[in-house]
Motif scaffolding. Structure first.
Motif, PDB file in Angstrom:
ATOM      1  N   PRO A  44       0.876  -1.331   0.008  1.00 19.43           N
ATOM      2  CA  PRO A  44       0.068  -0.053  -0.008  1.00 19.43           C
ATOM      3  C   PRO A  44       0.711   1.133   0.047  1.00 19.43           C
ATOM      4  N   VAL A  45       2.140   1.105   0.417  1.00 18.29           N
ATOM      5  CA  VAL A  45       3.046   2.294   0.434  1.00 18.29           C
ATOM      6  C   VAL A  45       3.243   2.813  -1.094  1.00 18.29           C
ATOM      7  N   TRP A  46       3.717   1.844  -2.065  1.00 18.29           N
ATOM      8  CA  TRP A  46       4.215   2.133  -3.251  1.00 18.29           C
ATOM      9  C   TRP A  46       3.130   1.842  -4.339  1.00 18.29           C
ATOM     10  N   TYR A  47       2.040   1.053  -4.162  1.00 16.30           N
ATOM     11  CA  TYR A  47       1.123   0.813  -5.345  1.00 16.30           C
ATOM     12  C   TYR A  47      -0.065   1.775  -5.221  1.00 16.30           C
ATOM     13  N   ALA A  48      -0.458   2.703  -5.968  1.00 16.89           N
ATOM     14  CA  ALA A  48      -1.266   3.430  -5.748  1.00 16.89           C
ATOM     15  C   ALA A  48      -2.856   3.101  -5.613  1.00 16.89           C
ATOM     16  N   ARG A  49      -3.084   1.699  -6.152  1.00 15.74           N
ATOM     17  CA  ARG A  49      -4.259   1.100  -5.917  1.00 15.74           C
ATOM     18  C   ARG A  49      -4.605   0.217  -4.864  1.00 15.74           C
ATOM     19  N   MET A  68      -1.934 -13.859   1.291  1.00 16.93           N
ATOM     20  CA  MET A  68      -2.406 -12.693   1.406  1.00 16.93           C
ATOM     21  C   MET A  68      -3.453 -12.285   0.767  1.00 16.93           C
ATOM     22  N   VAL A  69      -4.350 -11.544   1.496  1.00 15.04           N
ATOM     23  CA  VAL A  69      -5.355 -10.863   0.786  1.00 15.04           C
ATOM     24  C   VAL A  69      -5.077  -9.579   0.559  1.00 15.04           C
ATOM     25  N   PHE A  70      -5.076  -9.182  -0.616  1.00 17.41           N
ATOM     26  CA  PHE A  70      -4.717  -7.673  -0.999  1.00 17.41           C
ATOM     27  C   PHE A  70      -6.277  -7.023  -1.377  1.00 17.41           C
ATOM     28  N   VAL A  71      -6.382  -5.994  -0.925  1.00 11.95           N
ATOM     29  CA  VAL A  71      -7.445  -5.094  -1.310  1.00 11.95           C
ATOM     30  C   VAL A  71      -7.181  -3.768  -1.953  1.00 11.95           C
ATOM     31  N   ALA A  72      -7.891  -3.613  -3.248  1.00  8.29           N
ATOM     32  CA  ALA A  72      -7.443  -2.611  -4.027  1.00  8.29           C
ATOM     33  C   ALA A  72      -8.638  -1.736  -4.689  1.00  8.29           C
ATOM     34  N   ARG A  73      -8.456  -0.621  -4.947  1.00  6.28           N
ATOM     35  CA  ARG A  73      -9.749   0.144  -5.584  1.00  6.28           C
ATOM     36  C   ARG A  73      -9.395   0.282  -7.107  1.00  6.28           C
ATOM     37  N   PHE A  74     -10.291  -0.193  -8.076  1.00  4.38           N
ATOM     38  CA  PHE A  74     -10.013   0.012  -9.289  1.00  4.38           C
ATOM     39  C   PHE A  74     -11.376   0.323 -10.084  1.00  4.38           C
ATOM     40  N   LEU A  75     -11.075   1.356 -10.803  1.00  3.36           N
ATOM     41  CA  LEU A  75     -12.531   2.089 -11.537  1.00  3.36           C
ATOM     42  C   LEU A  75     -13.725   2.393 -10.384  1.00  3.36           C
ATOM     43  N   GLY A  76     -13.188   2.779  -9.312  1.00  9.26           N
ATOM     44  CA  GLY A  76     -14.120   3.191  -8.214  1.00  9.26           C
ATOM     45  C   GLY A  76     -14.643   2.024  -7.760  1.00  9.26           C
ATOM     46  N   ARG A 104       4.122   1.668 -14.328  1.00  9.03           N
ATOM     47  CA  ARG A 104       4.916   2.790 -14.441  1.00  9.03           C
ATOM     48  C   ARG A 104       5.012   3.832 -13.472  1.00  9.03           C
ATOM     49  N   VAL A 105       3.568   4.160 -13.268  1.00  9.52           N
ATOM     50  CA  VAL A 105       3.347   4.921 -11.931  1.00  9.52           C
ATOM     51  C   VAL A 105       3.829   4.374 -10.768  1.00  9.52           C
ATOM     52  N   ASP A 106       3.448   3.067 -10.273  1.00 11.24           N
ATOM     53  CA  ASP A 106       3.888   2.600  -9.140  1.00 11.24           C
ATOM     54  C   ASP A 106       5.379   2.435  -8.963  1.00 11.24           C
ATOM     55  N   LEU A 107       5.965   1.951 -10.152  1.00  8.66           N
ATOM     56  CA  LEU A 107       7.411   1.737 -10.064  1.00  8.66           C
ATOM     57  C   LEU A 107       8.219   3.029 -10.011  1.00  8.66           C
ATOM     58  N   ALA A 108       7.690   4.135 -10.454  1.00  9.41           N
ATOM     59  CA  ALA A 108       7.886   5.287 -10.170  1.00  9.41           C
ATOM     60  C   ALA A 108       8.111   5.829  -8.814  1.00  9.41           C
TER      61      ALA A 108
END
Length: 146
Positions: free
Chosen positions: A29-34, A52-60, A133-137
């Motif tokens: 969550p620190v470096w992945y925007a979603r 691991m369970v990942f929780v993300a936001r994608f397209l709202g 690209r955004v996340d790796l930057a």
């Protein structure tokens, strides 16, 4: 698999440091925007079989999915596959030393989109590539300014 996106970045930090940070799911969550959160289903440390369970936001929308570690060579490679919550998907990180003492990190996402996603695969690839690209930057900036 219908979607296969490989993205890379060079980070001016040691491979050990980059791999330890980026390869720790708790830091996602620190470096992945979603990615909003990660909950371990198995006890750390990270190893083949960890879940691991990942929780993300994608397209709202809120998405929860479970990854299982299927390959792990500390400091060199980490591969995870979905076992619940999403169509089949793999995420692989690799880390290699650069001649200047930094790290070349690759992030590969492969998957088989379901339903309408099968027809939208070219668009999905572009969205994933841009997000990676955004996340790796973001990761590069974070680690190089510590």
């Amino acid at each position: 698999m219908a979607v296969d996106v490989l993205t890379e970045v060079t980070i001016d930090r040691s491979r050990e440091l980059v791999a330890a940070f980026a390869g720790n799911p708790t830091n996602a969550p620190v470096w992945y925007a979603r990615i909003c959160g990660v909950t371990w289903q198995t006890d750390p440390p990270l190893r083949v079989g960890s879940r691991m369970v990942f929780v993300a936001r994608f397209l709202g929308r809120r998405l929860a999915y479970t990854y299982e570690v299927v390959d792990h060579t500390p400091g060199e490679r980490l591969m995870m596959r979905t076992v619940a919550g999403l169509p089949p998907r793999e995420t692989t990180y690799t880390w290699a030393d650069t001649p200047g003492g930094g790290t070349r990190m690759t992030l590969r996402n492969r998957g088989e989109p379901g339903g309408f996603g099968q027809f939208a695969a070219p668009i999905l690839k572009a969205v994933i590539r841009r997000a990676n690209r955004v996340d790796l930057a973001r990761l590069k900036t974070l680690l190089e300014t510590e």
